[in-house]
Design a protein around this motif. Structure first.
Motif, PDB file in Angstrom:
ATOM      1  N   SER A 103       0.820  -1.214   0.000  1.00  0.00           N
ATOM      2  CA  SER A 103       0.000   0.000   0.000  1.00  0.00           C
ATOM      3  C   SER A 103       0.855   1.265   0.000  1.00  0.00           C
ATOM      4  O   SER A 103       0.398   2.320  -0.453  1.00  0.00           O
ATOM      5  N   VAL A 112      -4.502   6.194  -3.888  1.00  0.00           N
ATOM      6  CA  VAL A 112      -5.280   5.773  -2.731  1.00  0.00           C
ATOM      7  C   VAL A 112      -5.328   6.911  -1.715  1.00  0.00           C
ATOM      8  O   VAL A 112      -4.362   7.676  -1.582  1.00  0.00           O
ATOM      9  N   THR A 113      -6.453   7.037  -1.007  1.00  0.00           N
ATOM     10  CA  THR A 113      -6.593   8.068   0.023  1.00  0.00           C
ATOM     11  C   THR A 113      -6.720   7.489   1.426  1.00  0.00           C
ATOM     12  O   THR A 113      -6.437   8.161   2.413  1.00  0.00           O
ATOM     13  N   LYS A 114      -7.156   6.229   1.516  1.00  0.00           N
ATOM     14  CA  LYS A 114      -7.321   5.547   2.806  1.00  0.00           C
ATOM     15  C   LYS A 114      -6.891   4.107   2.631  1.00  0.00           C
ATOM     16  O   LYS A 114      -7.329   3.436   1.694  1.00  0.00           O
ATOM     17  N   ALA A 115      -6.025   3.610   3.522  1.00  0.00           N
ATOM     18  CA  ALA A 115      -5.476   2.270   3.316  1.00  0.00           C
ATOM     19  C   ALA A 115      -5.029   1.661   4.632  1.00  0.00           C
ATOM     20  O   ALA A 115      -4.817   2.351   5.631  1.00  0.00           O
ATOM     21  N   GLU A 131      -4.712   8.275   4.698  1.00  0.00           N
ATOM     22  CA  GLU A 131      -5.251   7.920   6.007  1.00  0.00           C
ATOM     23  C   GLU A 131      -4.905   6.466   6.302  1.00  0.00           C
ATOM     24  O   GLU A 131      -5.342   5.560   5.595  1.00  0.00           O
ATOM     25  N   CYS A 133      -5.227   3.107   8.255  1.00  0.00           N
ATOM     26  CA  CYS A 133      -6.241   2.411   9.044  1.00  0.00           C
ATOM     27  C   CYS A 133      -5.631   1.164   9.680  1.00  0.00           C
ATOM     28  O   CYS A 133      -4.646   0.610   9.192  1.00  0.00           O
ATOM     29  N   VAL A 138      -9.287  -2.880   3.880  1.00  0.00           N
ATOM     30  CA  VAL A 138      -9.907  -1.565   3.690  1.00  0.00           C
ATOM     31  C   VAL A 138     -10.267  -1.391   2.215  1.00  0.00           C
ATOM     32  O   VAL A 138      -9.423  -1.590   1.328  1.00  0.00           O
ATOM     33  N   ASP A 140     -11.352   1.430  -0.472  1.00  0.00           N
ATOM     34  CA  ASP A 140     -11.343   2.869  -0.734  1.00  0.00           C
ATOM     35  C   ASP A 140     -11.699   3.054  -2.205  1.00  0.00           C
ATOM     36  O   ASP A 140     -10.824   3.123  -3.063  1.00  0.00           O
TER      37      ASP A 140
END
Length: 206
Positions: A103, A112-115, A131, A133, A138, A140
């Motif tokens: 990632s 990607v913005t959230k991973a 972001e 996590c 996840v 996204d």
């Protein structure tokens, strides 16, 4: 459905093989193995995989799977061609996925913005504006990330369920007899184990 598995030196083998075995249980899936050249690629613990395609020849895929590496910061420093390929191929995919520190390569590519990622690499996501996590898997948008190493199996099973339905995912899970029963519960492992691992990871990046 074409699935492109990304290969690079010092990748972690289970990050690749876990999703490969899960997705390979679905008859309509055709695997491709893409790397900078067609030379065999050695994983961090010695498994060698032969590419079928290069970044120059494979320009689209239904699914992309990016494995991680225990040497992820070194990989990030040497991944310009891989990252450029991810930026180029991402618009063509239905799903762009990663396992473990893979990632961080998606983050470097800006797709990607959230991973999620391995617990030791979360700051490498945040410094790239992603972001980070703690979830095992996840979603996204069309980007799907799995946490450390073994989470690639969970990620691939969830992807199978999204794409082919619950019955197919259940069939694959039973077929590979995936019912984890580790010898030690996570919350029972002494904190010094994690600290020792952090030291080992830090040493591997230098």
């Amino acid at each position: 459905m074409d699935v492109a598995y990304v290969l690079y030196p010092n990748m972690t083998a289970l990050d690749l093989v876990g999703p490969f075995e899960v997705l390979g249980c679905v008859p309509v899936v055709s695997p491709r193995f893409v790397a900078r050249t067609l030379d065999p690629v050695r994983s961090d613990n010695g498994l060698t995989v032969v590419p079928t395609d290069t970044f120059d020849t494979l320009k689209s895929a239904d699914v992309v799977v990016v494995p991680g590496s225990g040497h992820w910061r070194e990989v990030l420093r040497e991944s310009a061609e891989l990252v450029a390929w991810l930026r180029e191929v991402h618009p063509t995919t239905k799903w762009t996925t990663s396992v473990c520190t893979g990632s961080t390569l998606l983050a470097e590519a800006g797709v990607v913005t959230k991973a999620t990622t391995h617990w030791a690499a979360r700051e490498d996501l945040t410094v790239r504006g992603v972001e980070a996590c703690t979830d095992r898997v996840v979603f996204d948008g069309k980007v799907v990330t799995g946490a450390g190493v073994s989470a690639g199996i969970d990620m691939a099973l969830q992807l199978v369920e999204r794409e082919f339905g619950t019955a197919v995912a259940q069939t694959v899970q039973v077929g590979i007899e995936y019912d984890p029963q580790p010898p030690h519960a996570y919350d029972s492992i002494p904190p010094e184990v994690t600290q020792n691992l952090r030291s080992l990871f830090a040493a591997s990046q230098s």
